[in-house]
Motif scaffolding. Structure first.
Motif, short mmCIF file in Angstrom:
data_model
loop_
_atom_site.label_atom_id
_atom_site.label_comp_id
_atom_site.label_asym_id
_atom_site.label_seq_id
_atom_site.Cartn_x
_atom_site.Cartn_y
_atom_site.Cartn_z
N MET A 21 0.83 -1.20 0.00
CA MET A 21 0.00 0.00 0.00
C MET A 21 0.86 1.26 0.00
O MET A 21 0.55 2.25 -0.67
CB MET A 21 -0.93 -0.01 1.23
N ALA A 22 1.97 1.22 0.72
CA ALA A 22 2.86 2.38 0.76
C ALA A 22 3.41 2.69 -0.63
O ALA A 22 3.44 3.86 -1.06
CB ALA A 22 4.02 2.12 1.73
N ARG A 23 3.84 1.67 -1.36
CA ARG A 23 4.35 1.87 -2.72
C ARG A 23 3.24 2.36 -3.63
O ARG A 23 3.44 3.22 -4.50
CB ARG A 23 4.92 0.57 -3.27
N PHE A 24 2.05 1.81 -3.46
CA PHE A 24 0.91 2.13 -4.31
C PHE A 24 0.47 3.58 -4.13
O PHE A 24 0.24 4.30 -5.10
CB PHE A 24 -0.23 1.16 -3.95
N VAL A 25 0.36 4.01 -2.88
CA VAL A 25 -0.14 5.37 -2.62
C VAL A 25 0.94 6.42 -2.87
O VAL A 25 0.70 7.44 -3.52
CB VAL A 25 -0.69 5.48 -1.19
N ALA A 26 2.15 6.19 -2.36
CA ALA A 26 3.23 7.17 -2.53
C ALA A 26 3.74 7.22 -3.96
O ALA A 26 4.39 8.18 -4.36
CB ALA A 26 4.38 6.84 -1.59
N GLN A 27 3.45 6.17 -4.74
CA GLN A 27 3.91 6.07 -6.12
C GLN A 27 5.42 6.22 -6.22
O GLN A 27 5.95 6.91 -7.10
CB GLN A 27 3.20 7.11 -7.00
N VAL B 250 6.72 -10.82 16.77
CA VAL B 250 6.16 -9.76 17.60
C VAL B 250 4.70 -9.59 17.23
O VAL B 250 4.26 -10.00 16.16
CB VAL B 250 6.93 -8.43 17.43
N ASP B 251 3.93 -8.99 18.15
CA ASP B 251 2.52 -8.77 17.85
C ASP B 251 2.15 -7.30 17.73
O ASP B 251 1.00 -6.96 17.44
CB ASP B 251 1.63 -9.45 18.91
N THR B 252 3.12 -6.43 17.93
CA THR B 252 2.92 -4.98 17.86
C THR B 252 4.13 -4.38 17.18
O THR B 252 5.27 -4.71 17.54
CB THR B 252 2.77 -4.39 19.27
N ALA B 253 3.92 -3.50 16.19
CA ALA B 253 5.07 -2.98 15.45
C ALA B 253 4.79 -1.59 14.90
O ALA B 253 3.64 -1.22 14.63
CB ALA B 253 5.42 -3.93 14.29
N VAL B 254 5.87 -0.84 14.75
CA VAL B 254 5.85 0.45 14.05
C VAL B 254 7.01 0.45 13.07
O VAL B 254 8.13 0.08 13.43
CB VAL B 254 5.98 1.63 15.03
N ILE B 255 6.73 0.85 11.84
CA ILE B 255 7.75 0.86 10.79
C ILE B 255 7.77 2.23 10.13
O ILE B 255 6.72 2.83 9.88
CB ILE B 255 7.45 -0.22 9.71
N VAL B 256 8.96 2.73 9.87
CA VAL B 256 9.15 3.98 9.13
C VAL B 256 9.83 3.65 7.82
O VAL B 256 10.88 2.99 7.81
CB VAL B 256 9.98 5.01 9.93
N LEU B 257 9.25 4.10 6.72
CA LEU B 257 9.81 3.89 5.39
C LEU B 257 10.19 5.23 4.79
O LEU B 257 9.46 6.22 4.91
CB LEU B 257 8.78 3.22 4.47
N GLU B 258 11.32 5.25 4.12
CA GLU B 258 11.70 6.41 3.30
C GLU B 258 11.57 5.99 1.84
O GLU B 258 12.08 4.95 1.43
CB GLU B 258 13.13 6.84 3.59
N HIS B 259 10.89 6.84 1.06
CA HIS B 259 10.70 6.56 -0.36
C HIS B 259 11.70 7.33 -1.20
O HIS B 259 12.27 8.34 -0.76
CB HIS B 259 9.28 6.94 -0.78
N ALA B 260 11.88 6.89 -2.42
CA ALA B 260 12.82 7.54 -3.34
C ALA B 260 12.42 8.99 -3.61
O ALA B 260 13.29 9.84 -3.86
CB ALA B 260 12.92 6.75 -4.64
N ASN B 261 11.12 9.29 -3.57
CA ASN B 261 10.67 10.66 -3.82
C ASN B 261 10.69 11.55 -2.58
O ASN B 261 10.23 12.68 -2.60
CB ASN B 261 9.27 10.66 -4.44
N GLY B 262 11.23 11.02 -1.46
CA GLY B 262 11.33 11.80 -0.23
C GLY B 262 10.18 11.63 0.73
O GLY B 262 10.26 12.08 1.89
N CYS B 263 9.10 10.98 0.30
CA CYS B 263 7.96 10.76 1.20
C CYS B 263 8.39 9.87 2.37
O CYS B 263 9.18 8.93 2.21
CB CYS B 263 6.83 10.09 0.43
#
Length: 336
Positions: free
Chosen positions: A185-191, A215-228
């Protein structure tokens, strides 16, 4: 890509457990231009039961792949069987729909996708959430420039209850089983492709997850090529229901998808306002997206065009998921 245009796309369903049986029912009864002609399962009794219900024949896998009245296959078996079935279906010249993920092993994904490319058959991976009307509208707002330059994307994905621990042990863990939808979804929306992953996780719900190295609880931060920058939060237990939301923020505004309620009634009294709860099961939440997913697959076959979720989309979320596990275990961001 070589496909044979047909007026009705004849589909054989491989694997008719919970998800495969659901797909077979939708294809047989609610997807225009589609027809189920054959089903198979590792449990012949299950295949016969579904075949009898849909009035189609039950067969072996080899029989299904050799059938002249099967234009495409729906692979709905356990993940560890997907790669071999994709290779066999490609060599048989069938168009392929495969539930996510292709494999938990990147080399196996590449082997399967190489067979698809060599055979020139159409391939679609089952990231159904792209076809959810609300999520798709958020992505469309980005694509059409309504929110301007995308700066922040937030994805919430919370299940109402943890899966059985027996399932957890073979699932590949939260990032490859659950969050993999959010990576897509992140790739799809951020394009834009993901270039860095940082993941944190904890056991806040069920201590048995530790024994499964999960684990049963998680937080992930992604950096995209376009800076998003994308943040994803996951929980295996949201007691109020199946919680799936996407919000994108950009230089010209924002767009967000909210959860549908079980029904639309609102009660207002002197003591407050009451509304319905969220759907509690993923099939309640996402039947419309499954239908749109199949409509896209059938249209691609009928018109000889590439499906909207293809081989590259089968590979990239697994790469992100593997990087998330490495990030969690090593306590650092991981560049892709």
């Amino acid at each position: 890509m070589s496909v044979t245009a047909t007026k009705t796309v004849r589909i054989g369903v491989i694997g008719v457990g919970r998800i495969g049986s659901m797909h077979a029912d939708l294809l047989a009864r609610q997807v225009p231009g589609a027809e189920v002609t054959c089903v198979t399962d590792a449990r012949p009794d299950s295949a016969r039961a579904v075949g009898d219900r849909l009035r189609v024949r039950a067969s072996t896998i080899d029989g299904l792949l050799a059938a002249g009245d099967v234009d495409a296959v729906a692979i709905c078996t356990s993940t560890d069987t997907h790669a071999d079935l994709i290779v066999a279906a490609a060599e048989a010249g069938k168009a392929i729909f495969c539930e996510k993920p292709v494999s938990l092993d990147l080399a196996e994904v590449d082997r399967a996708l190489a067979a698809v490319e060599a055979a020139g058959v159409l391939f679609q991976i089952g990231f159904n959430r792209r076809f959810d009307p609300a999520h798709a509208a958020v992505a469309r707002a980005v694509a059409e420039g309504e929110v301007g330059d995308v700066q922040i994307l937030r994805i919430t994905s919370r299940d109402p209850a943890p899966p059985p621990i027996e399932y957890v042990r073979t699932s590949g863990g939260i990032f490859l089983d659950m969050t993999i939808h959010d990576f897509d979804m992140a790739r799809f929306v951020a394009q834009s492709e993901v270039v860095e992953v940082y993941a944190r996780g904890a056991i806040r719900i069920d201590a048995d997850f530790a024994a499964a190295d999960d684990v049963d609880t998680a937080v992930i931060v992604l950096e995209h090529a376009n800076g998003c920058l994308t943040t994803i939060d996951n929980s295996r237990q949201a007691v109020y229901g199946y919680d799936q939301r996407v919000e994108v923020f950009g230089s010209a505004g924002m767009a967000a998808s909210e959860n549908p309620l079980a029904h639309s009634t609102i009660v207002r009294t002197a003591t407050g306002v009451r509304a319905a709860t969220l759907p509690y099961f993923f099939l309640e939440r996402y039947i419309p997206s499954y239908l749109r997913e199949w409509e896209a697959f059938v249209t691609a076959i009928a018109t000889g065009t590439a499906p909207p979720v293809g081989p590259a989309d089968a590979r990239a979320p697994l790469v992100i998921g593997l990087a998330a596990w490495r990030s969690l275990r090593e306590g650092r961001p991981v560049r892709l």
